[in-house]
Design an enzyme around this catalytic site. Structure first.
Site, PDB file in Angstrom:
ATOM      1  N   THR A  62       0.798  -1.226   0.000  1.00  7.69           N
ATOM      2  CA  THR A  62       0.000   0.000   0.000  1.00  7.69           C
ATOM      3  C   THR A  62       0.833   1.280   0.000  1.00  7.69           C
ATOM      4  O   THR A  62       1.916   1.329   0.606  1.00  7.69           O
ATOM      5  CB  THR A  62      -0.923   0.015   1.242  1.00  7.69           C
ATOM      6  OG1 THR A  62      -1.404   1.349   1.452  1.00  7.69           O
ATOM      7  CG2 THR A  62      -0.195  -0.408   2.508  1.00  7.69           C
ATOM      8  N   GLU A  93       0.185   3.693   1.693  1.00 10.26           N
ATOM      9  CA  GLU A  93       0.244   4.149   3.091  1.00 10.26           C
ATOM     10  C   GLU A  93       1.649   3.918   3.670  1.00 10.26           C
ATOM     11  O   GLU A  93       2.065   4.617   4.593  1.00 10.26           O
ATOM     12  CB  GLU A  93      -0.833   3.389   3.889  1.00 10.26           C
ATOM     13  CG  GLU A  93      -0.987   3.770   5.348  1.00 10.26           C
ATOM     14  CD  GLU A  93      -1.696   5.088   5.621  1.00 10.26           C
ATOM     15  OE1 GLU A  93      -2.267   5.689   4.694  1.00 10.26           O
ATOM     16  OE2 GLU A  93      -1.646   5.524   6.789  1.00 10.26           O
ATOM     17  N   TYR A 138      -1.170   0.309  10.831  1.00 14.48           N
ATOM     18  CA  TYR A 138      -1.537  -0.371   9.578  1.00 14.48           C
ATOM     19  C   TYR A 138      -0.356  -0.357   8.604  1.00 14.48           C
ATOM     20  O   TYR A 138       0.041  -1.394   8.068  1.00 14.48           O
ATOM     21  CB  TYR A 138      -2.753   0.330   8.951  1.00 14.48           C
ATOM     22  CG  TYR A 138      -3.029  -0.092   7.525  1.00 14.48           C
ATOM     23  CD1 TYR A 138      -3.671  -1.297   7.248  1.00 14.48           C
ATOM     24  CD2 TYR A 138      -2.642   0.708   6.435  1.00 14.48           C
ATOM     25  CE1 TYR A 138      -3.916  -1.698   5.932  1.00 14.48           C
ATOM     26  CE2 TYR A 138      -2.882   0.319   5.126  1.00 14.48           C
ATOM     27  CZ  TYR A 138      -3.519  -0.886   4.885  1.00 14.48           C
ATOM     28  OH  TYR A 138      -3.755  -1.286   3.585  1.00 14.48           O
ATOM     29  N   LYS A 142       1.946  -3.489   7.168  1.00 17.42           N
ATOM     30  CA  LYS A 142       2.025  -3.775   5.726  1.00 17.42           C
ATOM     31  C   LYS A 142       3.472  -3.723   5.239  1.00 17.42           C
ATOM     32  O   LYS A 142       3.841  -4.453   4.319  1.00 17.42           O
ATOM     33  CB  LYS A 142       1.176  -2.761   4.956  1.00 17.42           C
ATOM     34  CG  LYS A 142      -0.322  -3.047   5.006  1.00 17.42           C
ATOM     35  CD  LYS A 142      -0.682  -4.192   4.065  1.00 17.42           C
ATOM     36  CE  LYS A 142      -2.175  -4.396   3.940  1.00 17.42           C
ATOM     37  NZ  LYS A 142      -2.522  -5.404   2.930  1.00 17.42           N
TER      38      LYS A 142
HETATM   39  P1  NAP Z   1     -11.487  -4.577   2.219  1.00 15.69           P
HETATM   40  O1  NAP Z   1     -12.681  -4.275   1.370  1.00 15.69           O
HETATM   41  O2  NAP Z   1     -11.422  -4.043   3.599  1.00 15.69           O
HETATM   42  O3  NAP Z   1     -11.332  -6.169   2.272  1.00 15.69           O
HETATM   43  C1  NAP Z   1     -10.478  -6.786   3.200  1.00 15.69           C
HETATM   44  C2  NAP Z   1     -10.792  -8.271   3.216  1.00 15.69           C
HETATM   45  O4  NAP Z   1      -9.948  -8.919   4.175  1.00 15.69           O
HETATM   46  C3  NAP Z   1     -12.234  -8.617   3.633  1.00 15.69           C
HETATM   47  O5  NAP Z   1     -12.690  -9.663   2.823  1.00 15.69           O
HETATM   48  C4  NAP Z   1     -12.067  -9.068   5.074  1.00 15.69           C
HETATM   49  O6  NAP Z   1     -13.082  -9.939   5.519  1.00 15.69           O
HETATM   50  C5  NAP Z   1     -10.757  -9.803   4.956  1.00 15.69           C
HETATM   51  N1  NAP Z   1     -10.116 -10.054   6.261  1.00 15.69           N
HETATM   52  C6  NAP Z   1      -9.965  -9.186   7.291  1.00 15.69           C
HETATM   53  N2  NAP Z   1      -9.338  -9.808   8.329  1.00 15.69           N
HETATM   54  C7  NAP Z   1      -9.109 -11.086   7.935  1.00 15.69           C
HETATM   55  C8  NAP Z   1      -8.510 -12.222   8.567  1.00 15.69           C
HETATM   56  N3  NAP Z   1      -8.069 -12.173   9.817  1.00 15.69           N
HETATM   57  N4  NAP Z   1      -8.422 -13.387   7.865  1.00 15.69           N
HETATM   58  C9  NAP Z   1      -8.918 -13.468   6.612  1.00 15.69           C
HETATM   59  N5  NAP Z   1      -9.524 -12.436   5.969  1.00 15.69           N
HETATM   60  C10 NAP Z   1      -9.607 -11.248   6.623  1.00 15.69           C
HETATM   61  O7  NAP Z   1     -10.152  -4.125   1.474  1.00 15.69           O
HETATM   62  P2  NAP Z   1      -9.905  -3.762  -0.069  1.00 15.69           P
HETATM   63  O8  NAP Z   1     -10.130  -2.312  -0.258  1.00 15.69           O
HETATM   64  O9  NAP Z   1     -10.595  -4.754  -0.926  1.00 15.69           O
HETATM   65  O10 NAP Z   1      -8.321  -3.963  -0.145  1.00 15.69           O
HETATM   66  C11 NAP Z   1      -7.764  -5.229  -0.464  1.00 15.69           C
HETATM   67  C12 NAP Z   1      -6.347  -5.284   0.040  1.00 15.69           C
HETATM   68  O11 NAP Z   1      -5.569  -4.250  -0.551  1.00 15.69           O
HETATM   69  C13 NAP Z   1      -6.173  -5.099   1.544  1.00 15.69           C
HETATM   70  O12 NAP Z   1      -5.103  -5.907   1.951  1.00 15.69           O
HETATM   71  C14 NAP Z   1      -5.798  -3.631   1.699  1.00 15.69           C
HETATM   72  O13 NAP Z   1      -5.038  -3.433   2.876  1.00 15.69           O
HETATM   73  C15 NAP Z   1      -4.965  -3.427   0.455  1.00 15.69           C
HETATM   74  N6  NAP Z   1      -4.977  -2.083  -0.125  1.00 15.69           N
HETATM   75  C16 NAP Z   1      -6.144  -1.460  -0.389  1.00 15.69           C
HETATM   76  C17 NAP Z   1      -6.129  -0.218  -0.996  1.00 15.69           C
HETATM   77  C18 NAP Z   1      -7.409   0.503  -1.308  1.00 15.69           C
HETATM   78  O14 NAP Z   1      -7.353   1.721  -1.513  1.00 15.69           O
HETATM   79  N7  NAP Z   1      -8.543  -0.173  -1.404  1.00 15.69           N
HETATM   80  C19 NAP Z   1      -4.904   0.384  -1.329  1.00 15.69           C
HETATM   81  C20 NAP Z   1      -3.722  -0.299  -1.049  1.00 15.69           C
HETATM   82  C21 NAP Z   1      -3.776  -1.554  -0.467  1.00 15.69           C
HETATM   83  P3  NAP Z   1     -14.451  -9.387   6.236  1.00 15.69           P
HETATM   84  O15 NAP Z   1     -15.393  -9.117   5.094  1.00 15.69           O
HETATM   85  O16 NAP Z   1     -14.853 -10.504   7.086  1.00 15.69           O
HETATM   86  O17 NAP Z   1     -14.087  -8.155   7.000  1.00 15.69           O
HETATM   87  N1  GDD Z   2     -12.181   7.188   6.848  1.00 10.47           N
HETATM   88  C1  GDD Z   2     -12.289   8.486   7.044  1.00 10.47           C
HETATM   89  N2  GDD Z   2     -13.407   9.004   7.642  1.00 10.47           N
HETATM   90  N3  GDD Z   2     -11.264   9.278   6.640  1.00 10.47           N
HETATM   91  C2  GDD Z   2     -11.412  10.609   6.803  1.00 10.47           C
HETATM   92  C3  GDD Z   2     -12.532  11.184   7.389  1.00 10.47           C
HETATM   93  C4  GDD Z   2     -13.588  10.340   7.842  1.00 10.47           C
HETATM   94  O1  GDD Z   2     -14.592  10.771   8.378  1.00 10.47           O
HETATM   95  N4  GDD Z   2     -12.368  12.528   7.388  1.00 10.47           N
HETATM   96  C5  GDD Z   2     -11.192  12.772   6.817  1.00 10.47           C
HETATM   97  N5  GDD Z   2     -10.596  11.608   6.469  1.00 10.47           N
HETATM   98  C6  GDD Z   2      -9.262  11.490   5.847  1.00 10.47           C
HETATM   99  C7  GDD Z   2      -8.327  10.518   6.565  1.00 10.47           C
HETATM  100  O2  GDD Z   2      -7.784  11.130   7.740  1.00 10.47           O
HETATM  101  C8  GDD Z   2      -7.311  10.278   5.448  1.00 10.47           C
HETATM  102  O3  GDD Z   2      -6.382  11.331   5.408  1.00 10.47           O
HETATM  103  C9  GDD Z   2      -8.159  10.329   4.175  1.00 10.47           C
HETATM  104  O4  GDD Z   2      -9.412  10.929   4.559  1.00 10.47           O
HETATM  105  C10 GDD Z   2      -8.431   8.972   3.542  1.00 10.47           C
HETATM  106  O5  GDD Z   2      -8.911   8.105   4.546  1.00 10.47           O
HETATM  107  P1  GDD Z   2      -9.470   6.627   4.174  1.00 10.47           P
HETATM  108  O6  GDD Z   2     -10.502   6.728   3.127  1.00 10.47           O
HETATM  109  O7  GDD Z   2      -9.838   5.979   5.457  1.00 10.47           O
HETATM  110  O8  GDD Z   2      -8.233   5.940   3.464  1.00 10.47           O
HETATM  111  P2  GDD Z   2      -6.685   5.829   3.866  1.00 10.47           P
HETATM  112  O9  GDD Z   2      -5.925   6.659   2.883  1.00 10.47           O
HETATM  113  O10 GDD Z   2      -6.464   6.055   5.297  1.00 10.47           O
HETATM  114  O11 GDD Z   2      -6.416   4.276   3.591  1.00 10.47           O
HETATM  115  C11 GDD Z   2      -6.905   3.641   2.392  1.00 10.47           C
HETATM  116  O12 GDD Z   2      -5.920   3.729   1.393  1.00 10.47           O
HETATM  117  C12 GDD Z   2      -4.686   3.029   1.681  1.00 10.47           C
HETATM  118  C13 GDD Z   2      -3.757   3.256   0.476  1.00 10.47           C
HETATM  119  O13 GDD Z   2      -3.130   4.488   0.589  1.00 10.47           O
HETATM  120  C14 GDD Z   2      -7.250   2.194   2.746  1.00 10.47           C
HETATM  121  O14 GDD Z   2      -7.896   1.610   1.644  1.00 10.47           O
HETATM  122  C15 GDD Z   2      -6.009   1.389   3.066  1.00 10.47           C
HETATM  123  O15 GDD Z   2      -6.355   0.015   3.204  1.00 10.47           O
HETATM  124  C16 GDD Z   2      -5.017   1.561   1.892  1.00 10.47           C
HETATM  125  O16 GDD Z   2      -3.843   0.828   2.143  1.00 10.47           O
END
Ligand code: NAP
Ligand code: GDD
Length: 339
Positions: free
Chosen positions: A127, A129, A151, A155
């Site tokens: 990520t 992050e 987090y 990662k």
């Molecule tokens: P998500 O919607 O939160 O999905 C996470 C998945 O992991 C869910 O199916 C969750 O199951 C499962 N999980 C959580 N804890 C677990 C455990 N202990 N054992 C097995 N499964 C577990 O995340 P996403 O947005 O699809 O992201 C997919 C991956 O990419 C994650 O690893 C995330 O950290 C990474 N990532 C995401 C982004 C982004 O912007 N979306 C960016 C960079 C990296 P439940 O449904 O039961 O909670």
């Molecule tokens: N969630 C959330 N809720 N975020 C908020 C809010 C709120 O009410 N208000 C402001 N934010 C700001 C957070 O502080 C952060 O700076 C930004 O919005 C994005 O927050 P998230 O959408 O929670 O995403 P993230 O950037 O922290 O993390 C996501 O992206 C990562 C990749 O850069 C997640 O998908 C991570 O799993 C992923 O790795």
């Protein structure tokens, strides 16, 4: 030719659903790993109309024996590890759980591959992050990591483990360093979905206003369905390598609010500063957005802006969906619920 077989962990999540759809379109046999206490089950697979095409098996990142059994018996060509405690906000209140799942969970999978399935190709969901508050203007594969949340630290541990297993044991394993990517199937705890969902509630009078934390952090937001294709491309290469995947544009949370509000027909005027900042609708003078300190994090990643030239050159991958198209997809999906 024999159909390839893939395991997607985290099948109930956003990326799990889109990746399953993508692999099915490539004639893969798709097995989805789901933790047994899963809350969301497979509603996203249902939304995409593929719930009957994916075989779901129990898969828990905390449970070594379960992981070994699934990987040993599965004989997978590819494993995509998308499972994680993925919400940065929760990682502050659950740092130990987050580390166990996101860091040690990946080591459990790598060990199972090393001992029982050495030919399986492995993708790890790293990520942006991990860059934390790196000083770089645009982050790519050689930018140094300065993680600031439990987090991100969990990662980064997994990211380095994948590198180590690649070098030490000659396993085809790599990480995609993905920047934020969203979709109509995004979880409601993440800011984009929260904005789109709550502005719709305000529009249709189910909620008085949207409350947010830090609206000045910048994110490089792309579309999940575009990004899962890059995951697959990484596992089709001759050599396992890590790639940054990003949209190549960066916007503040406030920009995102303004764009989504405009799509819903609000004309926002911002006033005040800090916790007193708010946005009113020009026509009705109603407060649409407020700031609430409970949504601020103990540490914040202020600025993410990716450079995916390496993916463009080597994977022939570029994002197809810009932020306005993404917001349109998310808003239209939300509006449907009210019609
Ligand atoms: P998500 O919607 O939160 O999905 C996470 C998945 O992991 C869910 O199916 C969750 O199951 C499962 N999980 C959580 N804890 C677990 C455990 N202990 N054992 C097995 N499964 C577990 O995340 P996403 O947005 O699809 O992201 C997919 C991956 O990419 C994650 O690893 C995330 O950290 C990474 N990532 C995401 C982004 C982004 O912007 N979306 C960016 C960079 C990296 P439940 O449904 O039961 O909670
Ligand atoms: N969630 C959330 N809720 N975020 C908020 C809010 C709120 O009410 N208000 C402001 N934010 C700001 C957070 O502080 C952060 O700076 C930004 O919005 C994005 O927050 P998230 O959408 O929670 O995403 P993230 O950037 O922290 O993390 C996501 O992206 C990562 C990749 O850069 C997640 O998908 C991570 O799993 C992923 O790795």
């Amino acid at each position: 030719m024999k159909n390839k077989k893939a395991l997607i962990t985290g099948i109930s999540g956003q990326d799990g659903a889109y990746l399953a759809k993508f692999l099915l379109s490539k004639n893969y046999i798709v097995i989805g790993g789901e933790r047994q206490n899963a809350s969301g089950s497979t509603w996203r697979l249902k939304e995409l109309g593929i719930e009957n095409k994916v075989k779901v098996v129990p898969f828990e990142l905390l449970e070594e024996n379960n992981i070994v059994d699934v990987i040993r018996l599965g004989k997978f060509d590819e494993i995509y590890n998308l499972a994680a405690q993925s919400f940065v906000g929760n990682s502050y209140s659950s740092p130990i759980f987050t580390s166990n799942v996101n860091a040690l969970g990946v080591t459990r999978i790598l060990e199972a591959i090393r001992h029982f399935s050495k030919k399986t190709r492995f993708y790890q969901a790293s990520t942006s992050e991990m860059y934390g508050n790196s000083k770089s203007n645009r982050q790519n594969e050689i930018t140094s990591f300065e993680p600031v949340s439990p987090y991100a630290i969990s990662k980064l541990y997994a990211h380095w483990m994948v590198n180590m297993y690649r070098d030490a044991y000659n396993i085809f394993c790599c990480s995609g360093i993905l920047f934020n990517h969203e979709s109509p199937l995004r979880g409601g705890e993440f800011v984009t979905k929260k904005i789109i969902r709550d502005l719709a509630r305000v529009k249709y009078k189910y909620l008085s206003n949207l409350s947010l934390g830090n609206i000045y952090s910048k994110r490089d937001w792309g579309y999940s369905e575009d990004y899962v294709e890059a995951m697959w491309k990484m596992l089709q290469q001759k050599k396992a390598r890590d790639f940054v995947i990003s949209s190549g544009k960066t916007y503040t949370v406030k920009d995102f609010v303004n764009k989504a509000s405009k799509y819903y027909g609000f004309d926002l005027i911002w006033e005040g500063t800090g916790l007193s900042e708010k946005a009113l609708d020009k026509k009705t003078k109603k407060v649409i957005v407020r700031i609430d300190k409970k949504y601020f994090r103990p540490t914040e990643v202020n600025y993410l802006y990716g450079n995916s030239s390496k993916a463009k050159k080597n994977l022939q991958w570029s994002p197809k969906t810009n932020i306005d198209q993404l917001i349109k997809k998310m808003c239209d999906h939300e509006i449907k619920k009210y019609k």
